[in-house]
Motif scaffolding. Sequence first.
Motif, PDB file in Angstrom:
ATOM      1  N   GLU A  83     -18.585  46.562  65.888  1.00  0.00           N
ATOM      2  CA  GLU A  83     -19.447  46.035  64.828  1.00  0.00           C
ATOM      3  C   GLU A  83     -20.319  44.882  65.334  1.00  0.00           C
ATOM      4  O   GLU A  83     -21.082  44.304  64.563  1.00  0.00           O
ATOM      5  CB  GLU A  83     -18.575  45.550  63.668  1.00  0.00           C
ATOM      6  CG  GLU A  83     -17.814  46.667  62.966  1.00  0.00           C
ATOM      7  CD  GLU A  83     -16.710  46.131  62.067  1.00  0.00           C
ATOM      8  OE1 GLU A  83     -16.924  46.118  60.835  1.00  0.00           O
ATOM      9  OE2 GLU A  83     -15.645  45.739  62.586  1.00  0.00           O
ATOM     10  N   ASP A  84     -20.218  44.579  66.608  1.00  0.00           N
ATOM     11  CA  ASP A  84     -21.002  43.488  67.191  1.00  0.00           C
ATOM     12  C   ASP A  84     -22.194  44.050  67.961  1.00  0.00           C
ATOM     13  O   ASP A  84     -22.053  44.516  69.090  1.00  0.00           O
ATOM     14  CB  ASP A  84     -20.131  42.642  68.115  1.00  0.00           C
ATOM     15  CG  ASP A  84     -20.897  41.482  68.738  1.00  0.00           C
ATOM     16  OD1 ASP A  84     -21.995  41.165  68.232  1.00  0.00           O
ATOM     17  OD2 ASP A  84     -20.402  40.899  69.718  1.00  0.00           O
ATOM     18  N   TRP A 292     -23.913  40.791  64.329  1.00  0.00           N
ATOM     19  CA  TRP A 292     -22.709  41.424  63.786  1.00  0.00           C
ATOM     20  C   TRP A 292     -23.054  42.161  62.486  1.00  0.00           C
ATOM     21  O   TRP A 292     -23.868  41.705  61.693  1.00  0.00           O
ATOM     22  CB  TRP A 292     -21.640  40.386  63.508  1.00  0.00           C
ATOM     23  CG  TRP A 292     -20.955  39.873  64.747  1.00  0.00           C
ATOM     24  CD1 TRP A 292     -21.453  38.965  65.639  1.00  0.00           C
ATOM     25  CD2 TRP A 292     -19.658  40.218  65.221  1.00  0.00           C
ATOM     26  NE1 TRP A 292     -20.546  38.729  66.635  1.00  0.00           N
ATOM     27  CE2 TRP A 292     -19.428  39.486  66.392  1.00  0.00           C
ATOM     28  CE3 TRP A 292     -18.659  41.080  64.748  1.00  0.00           C
ATOM     29  CZ2 TRP A 292     -18.241  39.591  67.129  1.00  0.00           C
ATOM     30  CZ3 TRP A 292     -17.470  41.181  65.468  1.00  0.00           C
ATOM     31  CH2 TRP A 292     -17.272  40.442  66.644  1.00  0.00           C
ATOM     32  N   LYS A 293     -22.403  43.276  62.269  1.00  0.00           N
ATOM     33  CA  LYS A 293     -22.661  44.090  61.084  1.00  0.00           C
ATOM     34  C   LYS A 293     -22.018  43.462  59.844  1.00  0.00           C
ATOM     35  O   LYS A 293     -20.856  43.054  59.870  1.00  0.00           O
ATOM     36  CB  LYS A 293     -22.106  45.500  61.298  1.00  0.00           C
ATOM     37  CG  LYS A 293     -22.444  46.470  60.183  1.00  0.00           C
ATOM     38  CD  LYS A 293     -21.958  47.872  60.527  1.00  0.00           C
ATOM     39  CE  LYS A 293     -22.317  48.852  59.416  1.00  0.00           C
ATOM     40  NZ  LYS A 293     -21.825  50.225  59.737  1.00  0.00           N
ATOM     41  N   ASP A 294     -22.811  43.379  58.795  1.00  0.00           N
ATOM     42  CA  ASP A 294     -22.339  42.879  57.498  1.00  0.00           C
ATOM     43  C   ASP A 294     -21.605  41.545  57.673  1.00  0.00           C
ATOM     44  O   ASP A 294     -22.117  40.648  58.322  1.00  0.00           O
ATOM     45  CB  ASP A 294     -21.465  43.934  56.812  1.00  0.00           C
ATOM     46  CG  ASP A 294     -22.215  45.251  56.582  1.00  0.00           C
ATOM     47  OD1 ASP A 294     -23.434  45.187  56.323  1.00  0.00           O
ATOM     48  OD2 ASP A 294     -21.589  46.324  56.681  1.00  0.00           O
ATOM     49  N   ASP A 295     -20.389  41.419  57.101  1.00  0.00           N
ATOM     50  CA  ASP A 295     -19.664  40.151  57.174  1.00  0.00           C
ATOM     51  C   ASP A 295     -18.515  40.215  58.172  1.00  0.00           C
ATOM     52  O   ASP A 295     -17.536  39.472  58.061  1.00  0.00           O
ATOM     53  CB  ASP A 295     -19.136  39.768  55.798  1.00  0.00           C
ATOM     54  CG  ASP A 295     -18.074  40.759  55.281  1.00  0.00           C
ATOM     55  OD1 ASP A 295     -17.995  41.883  55.826  1.00  0.00           O
ATOM     56  OD2 ASP A 295     -17.339  40.399  54.342  1.00  0.00           O
ATOM     57  N   ALA A 296     -18.633  41.092  59.168  1.00  0.00           N
ATOM     58  CA  ALA A 296     -17.517  41.316  60.097  1.00  0.00           C
ATOM     59  C   ALA A 296     -17.078  40.036  60.801  1.00  0.00           C
ATOM     60  O   ALA A 296     -15.875  39.761  60.914  1.00  0.00           O
ATOM     61  CB  ALA A 296     -17.888  42.385  61.126  1.00  0.00           C
ATOM     62  N   ARG A 299     -15.324  37.588  58.343  1.00  0.00           N
ATOM     63  CA  ARG A 299     -13.970  38.077  58.043  1.00  0.00           C
ATOM     64  C   ARG A 299     -13.008  37.716  59.164  1.00  0.00           C
ATOM     65  O   ARG A 299     -11.877  37.287  58.932  1.00  0.00           O
ATOM     66  CB  ARG A 299     -13.967  39.594  57.848  1.00  0.00           C
ATOM     67  CG  ARG A 299     -14.648  40.101  56.586  1.00  0.00           C
ATOM     68  CD  ARG A 299     -14.194  41.517  56.232  1.00  0.00           C
ATOM     69  NE  ARG A 299     -14.022  42.384  57.390  1.00  0.00           N
ATOM     70  CZ  ARG A 299     -14.987  43.165  57.906  1.00  0.00           C
ATOM     71  NH1 ARG A 299     -16.191  43.167  57.360  1.00  0.00           N
ATOM     72  NH2 ARG A 299     -14.736  43.933  58.941  1.00  0.00           N
ATOM     73  N   ALA A 300     -13.475  37.906  60.393  1.00  0.00           N
ATOM     74  CA  ALA A 300     -12.622  37.601  61.544  1.00  0.00           C
ATOM     75  C   ALA A 300     -12.320  36.109  61.620  1.00  0.00           C
ATOM     76  O   ALA A 300     -11.185  35.703  61.886  1.00  0.00           O
ATOM     77  CB  ALA A 300     -13.287  38.078  62.828  1.00  0.00           C
ATOM     78  N   THR A 311      -8.945  43.266  61.770  1.00  0.00           N
ATOM     79  CA  THR A 311      -9.976  43.448  60.754  1.00  0.00           C
ATOM     80  C   THR A 311     -11.261  44.031  61.350  1.00  0.00           C
ATOM     81  O   THR A 311     -12.180  44.375  60.605  1.00  0.00           O
ATOM     82  CB  THR A 311     -10.324  42.110  60.072  1.00  0.00           C
ATOM     83  OG1 THR A 311     -11.018  41.264  60.997  1.00  0.00           O
ATOM     84  CG2 THR A 311      -9.079  41.420  59.566  1.00  0.00           C
ATOM     85  N   LEU A 312     -11.334  44.139  62.684  1.00  0.00           N
ATOM     86  CA  LEU A 312     -12.539  44.611  63.350  1.00  0.00           C
ATOM     87  C   LEU A 312     -12.305  45.966  64.011  1.00  0.00           C
ATOM     88  O   LEU A 312     -11.202  46.270  64.466  1.00  0.00           O
ATOM     89  CB  LEU A 312     -12.992  43.607  64.417  1.00  0.00           C
ATOM     90  CG  LEU A 312     -13.359  42.214  63.933  1.00  0.00           C
ATOM     91  CD1 LEU A 312     -13.659  41.297  65.117  1.00  0.00           C
ATOM     92  CD2 LEU A 312     -14.548  42.262  62.978  1.00  0.00           C
ATOM     93  N   LYS A 313     -13.347  46.765  64.083  1.00  0.00           N
ATOM     94  CA  LYS A 313     -13.283  48.060  64.757  1.00  0.00           C
ATOM     95  C   LYS A 313     -13.522  47.845  66.254  1.00  0.00           C
ATOM     96  O   LYS A 313     -14.379  47.068  66.651  1.00  0.00           O
ATOM     97  CB  LYS A 313     -14.345  49.005  64.193  1.00  0.00           C
ATOM     98  CG  LYS A 313     -14.178  49.303  62.712  1.00  0.00           C
ATOM     99  CD  LYS A 313     -15.318  50.170  62.198  1.00  0.00           C
ATOM    100  CE  LYS A 313     -15.190  50.428  60.701  1.00  0.00           C
ATOM    101  NZ  LYS A 313     -16.334  51.230  60.181  1.00  0.00           N
TER     102      LYS A 313
END
Length: 353
Positions: A83-84, A292-296, A299-300, A311-313
């Motif tokens: 997601e980064d 970073w995508k959205d609020d990824a 969240r981390a 919480t991350l892919k």
Amino acid sequence: MHLKTLSGSVAAIVALATPAQALLRFGCAQLVVNRLDPLVNPGQIPSAHLHQIIGGNSFNASMPPVEHDLPSLSTCTTCQFSEDFSNYWTAVLFFRARNGTYKRVPQVPNLGFEGTRGGMTVYYMQDALFDYGQTSKVTAFKPGFRMLVGDASFSTRKQTSKFRQLTYTCLQERSTRSPETLGFPDKPCPAGIMANIRFPTCWDGVNLDSPTHQDHVSYPAEGTFESGGECPDTHPVRIPQLMYETVWDTSGFNDPELWPLPNNTDGIQQPFVWSMGDRTGYATHGDYMFGWKDDALQRAMDSPCYVNCPTLKTQTIAEQNKCSVPDVVKEDIDSWLTELPGISSSKMTMPMN
């Protein structure tokens, strides 16, 4: 002269601390090595000097902050967390032979990321104290955020005092993390040279960028991120500590017969030079474009993520290595060169008093 930092060895801290802080440490493979710089020289092909770039594959010469949304325009990333789609880049290290010719120094992955195609290790740290609880909060970077640390024109130790903790580690082995120096190491390093880039950790809370790409961020009012220094009133918002580690495999150039002669008239006693012509090491710098995508990332940073983050892919190193962008400049950067790409000998940065 060695620079002592309170961080000492981030890797050692990672190994010893209890996984209760938000600390991301991940590898990113090489995206491209090219003379492009969409932050300082937007739209210019080629840019002033050579860079090594990692991250999302929407990277190109022109990335206007409003129109260019990295997560939506990228289809892959060279970083472990898929997601980064941010882009991270630094100058490129060369070896300068006694006859004045240059050879690009290869990059190798950090410990724990074996198999990665060159690239860097990236850190995002939520708290400097590394105690047993999450004691403070950081605000993740916003879409369109970008920044630069360091100055490609610097040539003295005094100038580098403007930027805290842009350093080098002479690796006795791959796990070495201290001591750190402000300039290039002055002796052969058995396992290579690690370049350490630490960015400011305070933001004005308003501007996603600034004309200098630096004025919208600041270091703590006193001390460093590691010492828990408070942000100044002008830049009150705490942002994650962003850090790059790049391992340059200088071991192939450690023969003393390759190094400058002891009576070298220019006073330079080591053979390495940055791609902008700096032979001191004081001109090291790093560039960053958040993607970073959205609020990824938020969240981390709000969770007890520690190195890896549930919480991350994530993606495999093999998948990271597949992501790249075309070489649009198409110049020779791998042969023995008589001049650095874009830099004539008259532009070489020499040490000043």
